[in-house]
Design a protein around this motif. Structure first.
Motif, PDB file in Angstrom:
ATOM      1  N   ARG A 192     -20.324  -1.476 -61.319  1.00 26.09           N
ATOM      2  CA  ARG A 192     -19.037  -2.058 -60.944  1.00 26.09           C
ATOM      3  C   ARG A 192     -19.207  -3.442 -60.331  1.00 26.09           C
ATOM      4  O   ARG A 192     -20.035  -3.642 -59.460  1.00 26.09           O
ATOM      5  N   LEU A 193     -18.419  -4.388 -60.814  1.00 29.47           N
ATOM      6  CA  LEU A 193     -18.470  -5.762 -60.328  1.00 29.47           C
ATOM      7  C   LEU A 193     -17.186  -6.082 -59.568  1.00 29.47           C
ATOM      8  O   LEU A 193     -16.163  -5.438 -59.770  1.00 29.47           O
ATOM      9  N   PRO A 194     -17.225  -7.110 -58.710  1.00 32.27           N
ATOM     10  CA  PRO A 194     -15.994  -7.514 -58.019  1.00 32.27           C
ATOM     11  C   PRO A 194     -14.972  -8.039 -59.026  1.00 32.27           C
ATOM     12  O   PRO A 194     -15.336  -8.612 -60.049  1.00 32.27           O
ATOM     13  N   MET A 195     -13.695  -7.821 -58.718  1.00 29.16           N
ATOM     14  CA  MET A 195     -12.621  -8.242 -59.613  1.00 29.16           C
ATOM     15  C   MET A 195     -12.042  -9.568 -59.128  1.00 29.16           C
ATOM     16  O   MET A 195     -11.982  -9.829 -57.934  1.00 29.16           O
ATOM     17  N   GLY A 204      -9.334 -18.362 -51.374  1.00 25.96           N
ATOM     18  CA  GLY A 204      -8.013 -18.771 -51.854  1.00 25.96           C
ATOM     19  C   GLY A 204      -7.811 -18.469 -53.325  1.00 25.96           C
ATOM     20  O   GLY A 204      -8.777 -18.466 -54.099  1.00 25.96           O
ATOM     21  N   PRO A 205      -6.543 -18.209 -53.699  1.00 23.88           N
ATOM     22  CA  PRO A 205      -6.238 -17.765 -55.068  1.00 23.88           C
ATOM     23  C   PRO A 205      -6.678 -18.760 -56.136  1.00 23.88           C
ATOM     24  O   PRO A 205      -7.054 -18.362 -57.238  1.00 23.88           O
ATOM     25  N   GLU A 206      -6.673 -20.047 -55.797  1.00 18.15           N
ATOM     26  CA  GLU A 206      -7.005 -21.059 -56.811  1.00 18.15           C
ATOM     27  C   GLU A 206      -8.478 -20.964 -57.248  1.00 18.15           C
ATOM     28  O   GLU A 206      -8.851 -21.454 -58.308  1.00 18.15           O
ATOM     29  N   ASN A 207      -9.301 -20.301 -56.417  1.00 19.45           N
ATOM     30  CA  ASN A 207     -10.724 -20.169 -56.772  1.00 19.45           C
ATOM     31  C   ASN A 207     -11.060 -18.818 -57.406  1.00 19.45           C
ATOM     32  O   ASN A 207     -12.217 -18.567 -57.766  1.00 19.45           O
ATOM     33  N   ALA A 208     -10.058 -17.960 -57.511  1.00 16.16           N
ATOM     34  CA  ALA A 208     -10.331 -16.570 -57.907  1.00 16.16           C
ATOM     35  C   ALA A 208     -10.829 -16.443 -59.345  1.00 16.16           C
ATOM     36  O   ALA A 208     -11.515 -15.488 -59.673  1.00 16.16           O
ATOM     37  N   GLY A 209     -10.477 -17.387 -60.203  1.00 13.41           N
ATOM     38  CA  GLY A 209     -10.961 -17.323 -61.572  1.00 13.41           C
ATOM     39  C   GLY A 209     -12.429 -17.711 -61.646  1.00 13.41           C
ATOM     40  O   GLY A 209     -13.301 -16.919 -62.010  1.00 13.41           O
ATOM     41  N   ARG A 210     -12.692 -18.936 -61.258  1.00 13.67           N
ATOM     42  CA  ARG A 210     -14.023 -19.527 -61.392  1.00 13.67           C
ATOM     43  C   ARG A 210     -15.076 -18.795 -60.549  1.00 13.67           C
ATOM     44  O   ARG A 210     -16.134 -18.407 -61.034  1.00 13.67           O
ATOM     45  N   GLU A 211     -14.777 -18.616 -59.266  1.00 15.12           N
ATOM     46  CA  GLU A 211     -15.762 -18.009 -58.374  1.00 15.12           C
ATOM     47  C   GLU A 211     -16.035 -16.541 -58.726  1.00 15.12           C
ATOM     48  O   GLU A 211     -17.178 -16.091 -58.670  1.00 15.12           O
ATOM     49  N   ALA A 212     -14.981 -15.822 -59.067  1.00 19.78           N
ATOM     50  CA  ALA A 212     -15.173 -14.404 -59.414  1.00 19.78           C
ATOM     51  C   ALA A 212     -16.011 -14.285 -60.678  1.00 19.78           C
ATOM     52  O   ALA A 212     -16.841 -13.381 -60.800  1.00 19.78           O
ATOM     53  N   LEU A 213     -15.805 -15.183 -61.620  1.00 18.28           N
ATOM     54  CA  LEU A 213     -16.588 -15.161 -62.858  1.00 18.28           C
ATOM     55  C   LEU A 213     -18.065 -15.381 -62.546  1.00 18.28           C
ATOM     56  O   LEU A 213     -18.934 -14.636 -63.014  1.00 18.28           O
ATOM     57  N   ALA A 214     -18.350 -16.401 -61.735  1.00 18.86           N
ATOM     58  CA  ALA A 214     -19.745 -16.702 -61.384  1.00 18.86           C
ATOM     59  C   ALA A 214     -20.384 -15.524 -60.655  1.00 18.86           C
ATOM     60  O   ALA A 214     -21.524 -15.135 -60.953  1.00 18.86           O
ATOM     61  N   GLN A 215     -19.624 -14.926 -59.737  1.00 19.26           N
ATOM     62  CA  GLN A 215     -20.136 -13.772 -58.980  1.00 19.26           C
ATOM     63  C   GLN A 215     -20.428 -12.594 -59.904  1.00 19.26           C
ATOM     64  O   GLN A 215     -21.458 -11.928 -59.784  1.00 19.26           O
ATOM     65  N   ALA A 216     -19.474 -12.334 -60.808  1.00 20.73           N
ATOM     66  CA  ALA A 216     -19.615 -11.182 -61.709  1.00 20.73           C
ATOM     67  C   ALA A 216     -20.858 -11.355 -62.580  1.00 20.73           C
ATOM     68  O   ALA A 216     -21.674 -10.433 -62.712  1.00 20.73           O
ATOM     69  N   ILE A 217     -21.031 -12.531 -63.154  1.00 21.10           N
ATOM     70  CA  ILE A 217     -22.172 -12.763 -64.045  1.00 21.10           C
ATOM     71  C   ILE A 217     -23.480 -12.671 -63.257  1.00 21.10           C
ATOM     72  O   ILE A 217     -24.458 -12.063 -63.702  1.00 21.10           O
ATOM     73  N   ASP A 218     -23.477 -13.251 -62.048  1.00 19.27           N
ATOM     74  CA  ASP A 218     -24.666 -13.222 -61.219  1.00 19.27           C
ATOM     75  C   ASP A 218     -25.083 -11.776 -60.906  1.00 19.27           C
ATOM     76  O   ASP A 218     -26.251 -11.393 -61.067  1.00 19.27           O
ATOM     77  N   LEU A 219     -24.104 -10.961 -60.492  1.00 26.82           N
ATOM     78  CA  LEU A 219     -24.407  -9.562 -60.159  1.00 26.82           C
ATOM     79  C   LEU A 219     -24.855  -8.789 -61.393  1.00 26.82           C
ATOM     80  O   LEU A 219     -25.797  -7.994 -61.336  1.00 26.82           O
ATOM     81  N   LEU A 220     -24.176  -9.018 -62.512  1.00 23.42           N
ATOM     82  CA  LEU A 220     -24.539  -8.318 -63.749  1.00 23.42           C
ATOM     83  C   LEU A 220     -25.997  -8.624 -64.109  1.00 23.42           C
ATOM     84  O   LEU A 220     -26.774  -7.718 -64.423  1.00 23.42           O
ATOM     85  N   GLU A 221     -26.373  -9.896 -64.017  1.00 27.78           N
ATOM     86  CA  GLU A 221     -27.734 -10.273 -64.412  1.00 27.78           C
ATOM     87  C   GLU A 221     -28.765  -9.735 -63.434  1.00 27.78           C
ATOM     88  O   GLU A 221     -29.826  -9.257 -63.836  1.00 27.78           O
TER      89      GLU A 221
END
Ligand code: PLZ
Length: 453
Positions: A192-195, A204-221
């Protein structure tokens, strides 16, 4: 018990909110007593009345009360209950045959549903479909197909996700209570990755796309390894999780990452599909083309049918005979699906869903201005929600307020649902055929419920 004349459901029902008894009324109370003597208590009830008929934007109970339907049976009757085309197609089918099992002796309507899914789902690549009964079954089969295709074990899902109640889909679902508690052990190889959750994103909401994507990929790898991952499964807008619309770029970035690593990208559009969000499928909003898409609910106007549709080379990976089930693609459900799809297309229900969002979102945002406990107003098309919190500067979830507003709506004749990891989200899923007048009336009831909180 005196059984009243059976009202006829469908769009011909008077489109009105009407309370003639307290809620629940005496006939419903009698049935509730019978129910508690024989139905397992683990099976829940949102609105404690028994249904006699439903259609258009209303649900009528056995006492004659007429509720405005803001639930659609959890995003199922997008075309309305007992919609004309669905009723006619089902009548015709049940008079011909009710079941042969498609794996034993096939019939045309199953193929026609797959043709429609091929045409309607995102992407112009070659596709194949397989039909099942429930949303959970579609998700399970998507995982089977992705594993067969990749030869890899791991399945990656997200915080706040809901994918079903079977053993594998419980493992994919995030929330313990009520879905998983005491029901383990769960299927292995689920990560399970962060959403991307804009309202609750720390920077802040304006960062939720970019930062969450980077976090998700980092954790997955780091924690799983891309080469071990068969598929990533995600709802393009989370349903039971609280109508969480991910930040811009999150879904396309994830899909792109999956493509680059040979990971099957699975969109669970069980709740968002079939015009609900103002596009035929929610993935279309950001131009995402999933490898596999899981469909159910709105597909068949209330009949149990689900599907996995996707790239031909992935769908055809499992061995012959590897997918199936006794009832999958039942002929009555397929007839209903063809009629529901025709209704969505002929009656412009995609546009209608957008119109519903255009009516509801501004009213709910105005309500937010007046009530500090409405932390967030979000959603798309006819899938909108408000998230309730302690106050304007305090995002502590307030499930008690969501329950209180929902109860006040029920008592006043409006069927509302709650959702969210903390149960603090009021969600609205009207049938797409609901009239503007009913929607306006329902919004007034909601406004009053907040005012009297
Ligand atoms: N995937 C995205 O929303 C079902 C669940 C109601 P089934 N959501 C409603 C409940 O409490 O059981 C759902 C969904 C998404 C999968 C499913 C599962 O679909 O048809 O209920 O199996």
């Amino acid at each position: 018990m005196n059984v009243p004349a059976r009202p006829t459901g469908g769009p011909g029902l008077p489109q009105e909110r009407r309370l003639v008894t307290e809620v629940p009324g005496p006939r419903s109370r009698e049935l509730l007593a019978r129910r508690s003597a024989v139905v397992a208590r683990a099976v829940g009830t949102t609105l404690p009345v028994f249904v006699a008929a439903a259609g258009g934007g209303v649900v009528v109970d056995v006492d004659g009360n007429s509720f405005i339907d803001l639930g659609s049976g959890i995003a199922v009757v997008n075309v309305g209950n007992s919609a004309d085309r669905v009723v006619a197609a089902v009548h015709e089918q049940v008079e011909q045959f009710t079941h042969t099992c498609f794996m034993v002796a096939p019939y045309e309507s199953y193929v026609a549903v797959c043709e429609a899914l091929d045409r309607l789902t995102p992407g112009d690549h070659e596709k194949r479909s397989a039909l099942f009964n429930s949303g959970a079954e579609a998700v399970e089969n998507a995982v089977k197909i992705a594993r067969a295709h990749t030869g890899r074990p791991a399945v990656v899902v997200f915080d706040h996700a809901y994918h079903g109640r079977t053993n594998l889909t419980m493992a994919l679902t995030a929330k313990n209570m009520p879905y998983k508690h005491s029901f383990g052990p769960f299927a292995p190889e689920v990560y399970r990755l962060p959403m991307s959750y804009p309202f609750r994103w720390p920077t802040g909401p304006e960062n939720a796309g970019r930062e969450a994507l980077a976090q998700a990929i980092d954790l997955l790898e780091k924690q799983v390894g891309a080469e071990n991952v068969a598929c990533v499964v995600i709802e393009p807008i989370q349903g039971e999780g609280g109508f969480v619309v991910p930040g811009e770029g999150f879904l396309p970035g994830l899909a792109e990452y999956c493509r680059s690593k040979g990971i099957v990208f699975v969109a669970d559009e069980v709740q968002t599909g079939f015009a609900r969000t103002g596009d035929m499928f929610a993935c279309e909003h950001e131009g995402v083309v999933p490898d596999l898409i899981c469909l159910a609910k709105g597909i068949a106007g209330g009949f149990p049918l689900s599907a996995v549709t996707g790239r031909a080379e992935i769908m055809d990976s499992p061995h012959a005979g590897g997918l199936g089930g006794t009832y999958g693609g039942n002929p009555v459900a397929c007839a209903a699906a063809l009629a529901a799809i025709e209704t969505i297309e002929q009656d412009g229900l995609v546009e209608r869903a957008r119109h519903i969002g255009d009516l509801m979102l501004p009213r709910l945002r105005a309500l937010q201005e007046q009530h500090g406990i409405i932390g967030d107003v979000r959603g798309r098309g006819a899938m909108v929600a408000v998230e309730l919190v302690a106050g304007p500067d305090d995002r502590t979830p307030d499930p008690a307020a969501a329950a209180a507003v929902s109860a006040a709506c029920h008592a006043a004749g409006v069927l509302t649902l709650t959702a969210g990891t903390w149960g603090n989200v009021l969600r609205f899923l009207p049938p797409l055929v609901i009239s503007d007048e009913l929607l306006d009336d329902a919004l007034q009831v909601i406004e009053k419920a907040f005012a009297e909180l």
